[in-house]
Design a protein around this motif. Structure first.
Motif, PDB file in Angstrom:
ATOM      1  N   TRP A 140       0.862  -1.184   0.000  1.00  0.00           N
ATOM      2  CA  TRP A 140       0.000   0.000   0.000  1.00  0.00           C
ATOM      3  C   TRP A 140       0.901   1.238   0.000  1.00  0.00           C
ATOM      4  O   TRP A 140       1.876   1.310   0.768  1.00  0.00           O
ATOM      5  CB  TRP A 140      -0.910   0.027   1.222  1.00  0.00           C
ATOM      6  N   PHE A 141       0.559   2.162  -0.869  1.00  0.00           N
ATOM      7  CA  PHE A 141       1.241   3.441  -0.966  1.00  0.00           C
ATOM      8  C   PHE A 141       0.178   4.526  -0.872  1.00  0.00           C
ATOM      9  O   PHE A 141      -1.016   4.254  -1.030  1.00  0.00           O
ATOM     10  CB  PHE A 141       1.993   3.551  -2.292  1.00  0.00           C
ATOM     11  N   ARG A 142       0.592   5.760  -0.639  1.00  0.00           N
ATOM     12  CA  ARG A 142      -0.374   6.856  -0.611  1.00  0.00           C
ATOM     13  C   ARG A 142       0.243   8.107  -1.221  1.00  0.00           C
ATOM     14  O   ARG A 142       1.464   8.276  -1.217  1.00  0.00           O
ATOM     15  CB  ARG A 142      -0.839   7.129   0.818  1.00  0.00           C
ATOM     16  N   ASP A 202      -3.005  11.514   7.533  1.00  0.00           N
ATOM     17  CA  ASP A 202      -3.183  10.280   6.761  1.00  0.00           C
ATOM     18  C   ASP A 202      -4.034  10.511   5.512  1.00  0.00           C
ATOM     19  O   ASP A 202      -4.195   9.594   4.693  1.00  0.00           O
ATOM     20  CB  ASP A 202      -3.856   9.197   7.615  1.00  0.00           C
ATOM     21  N   THR A 203      -4.582  11.701   5.380  1.00  0.00           N
ATOM     22  CA  THR A 203      -5.399  12.023   4.215  1.00  0.00           C
ATOM     23  C   THR A 203      -4.577  11.901   2.936  1.00  0.00           C
ATOM     24  O   THR A 203      -3.520  12.515   2.804  1.00  0.00           O
ATOM     25  CB  THR A 203      -5.973  13.441   4.336  1.00  0.00           C
ATOM     26  N   ALA A 204      -5.067  11.100   2.004  1.00  0.00           N
ATOM     27  CA  ALA A 204      -4.355  10.850   0.749  1.00  0.00           C
ATOM     28  C   ALA A 204      -5.182   9.906  -0.114  1.00  0.00           C
ATOM     29  O   ALA A 204      -6.168   9.323   0.347  1.00  0.00           O
ATOM     30  CB  ALA A 204      -2.990  10.218   1.013  1.00  0.00           C
ATOM     31  N   VAL A 248      -8.911   8.557   0.919  1.00  0.00           N
ATOM     32  CA  VAL A 248      -9.131   8.572   2.360  1.00  0.00           C
ATOM     33  C   VAL A 248      -9.001  10.009   2.833  1.00  0.00           C
ATOM     34  O   VAL A 248      -7.975  10.655   2.585  1.00  0.00           O
ATOM     35  CB  VAL A 248      -8.116   7.680   3.097  1.00  0.00           C
ATOM     36  N   THR A 249     -10.029  10.507   3.488  1.00  0.00           N
ATOM     37  CA  THR A 249     -10.011  11.871   4.003  1.00  0.00           C
ATOM     38  C   THR A 249     -10.293  11.813   5.500  1.00  0.00           C
ATOM     39  O   THR A 249     -11.326  11.297   5.917  1.00  0.00           O
ATOM     40  CB  THR A 249     -11.060  12.744   3.315  1.00  0.00           C
ATOM     41  N   VAL A 250      -9.366  12.356   6.285  1.00  0.00           N
ATOM     42  CA  VAL A 250      -9.501  12.352   7.741  1.00  0.00           C
ATOM     43  C   VAL A 250      -9.639  13.793   8.205  1.00  0.00           C
ATOM     44  O   VAL A 250      -8.736  14.605   7.984  1.00  0.00           O
ATOM     45  CB  VAL A 250      -8.286  11.689   8.415  1.00  0.00           C
ATOM     46  N   SER A 251     -10.746  14.090   8.845  1.00  0.00           N
ATOM     47  CA  SER A 251     -10.976  15.458   9.301  1.00  0.00           C
ATOM     48  C   SER A 251     -10.661  15.572  10.780  1.00  0.00           C
ATOM     49  O   SER A 251     -10.862  14.638  11.549  1.00  0.00           O
ATOM     50  CB  SER A 251     -12.414  15.871   9.035  1.00  0.00           C
ATOM     51  N   SER A 252     -10.204  16.744  11.166  1.00  0.00           N
ATOM     52  CA  SER A 252      -9.845  16.970  12.575  1.00  0.00           C
ATOM     53  C   SER A 252     -11.049  17.415  13.375  1.00  0.00           C
ATOM     54  O   SER A 252     -12.090  17.742  12.838  1.00  0.00           O
ATOM     55  CB  SER A 252      -8.742  18.019  12.659  1.00  0.00           C
TER      56      SER A 252
END
Length: 123
Positions: A36-38, A90-92, A119-123
């Motif tokens: 896995w790469f991003r 980690d969003t990528a 993948v989108t990670v919100s704060s």
């Protein structure tokens, strides 16, 4: 070459979890190291994790150690990336890759790629 289809990416809040899947075509899946790469906006694609052909060895980039787990099911021709304690960084777009033979950590080592899953990670 093996054909790869990645899935499972979505929006999630920080601290949450996701499991990415990458399904491979063909009958030789067990002969491939899987990775896995991003790629984040404006950045180069980077190594995240790899798993050996048998599944016995895994390697991770330091920033995900203890939070991400790569696994594979050779009977189902699928590799997974369990992502816990997600952070905004980690969003990528996450890509799965296949390398015939032993694992490497460079994108140049991998000859087959899936289409990517966001993948989108919100704060």
């Amino acid at each position: 070459q093996v054909q790869l289809v990645a899935s499972g990416g979505r929006w999630v809040q920080a601290g949450g979890s996701l499991r990415l899947s990458c399904a491979a075509s063909g009958r030789t899946f067990s002969t491939y190291c899987m990775g896995w790469f991003r790629q984040a906006p404006g950045k180069e694609r980077e190594f995240v994790a790899t798993i050996s052909r048998s599944g016995g060895m895994q390697n991770y980039i330091d920033s995900v150690k203890g939070r991400f787990t790569i696994s594979r099911d050779n009977a189902k021709n699928t590799v997974y990336l369990q992502m816990d304690s997600l952070k905004p960084e980690d969003t990528a777009v996450y890509y799965c890759g296949a390398r015939s033979g032993p694992c490497g950590r460079s994108t140049a080592d991998f000859g087959s790629w899936g289409q990517g899953t966001q993948v989108t990670v919100s704060s």
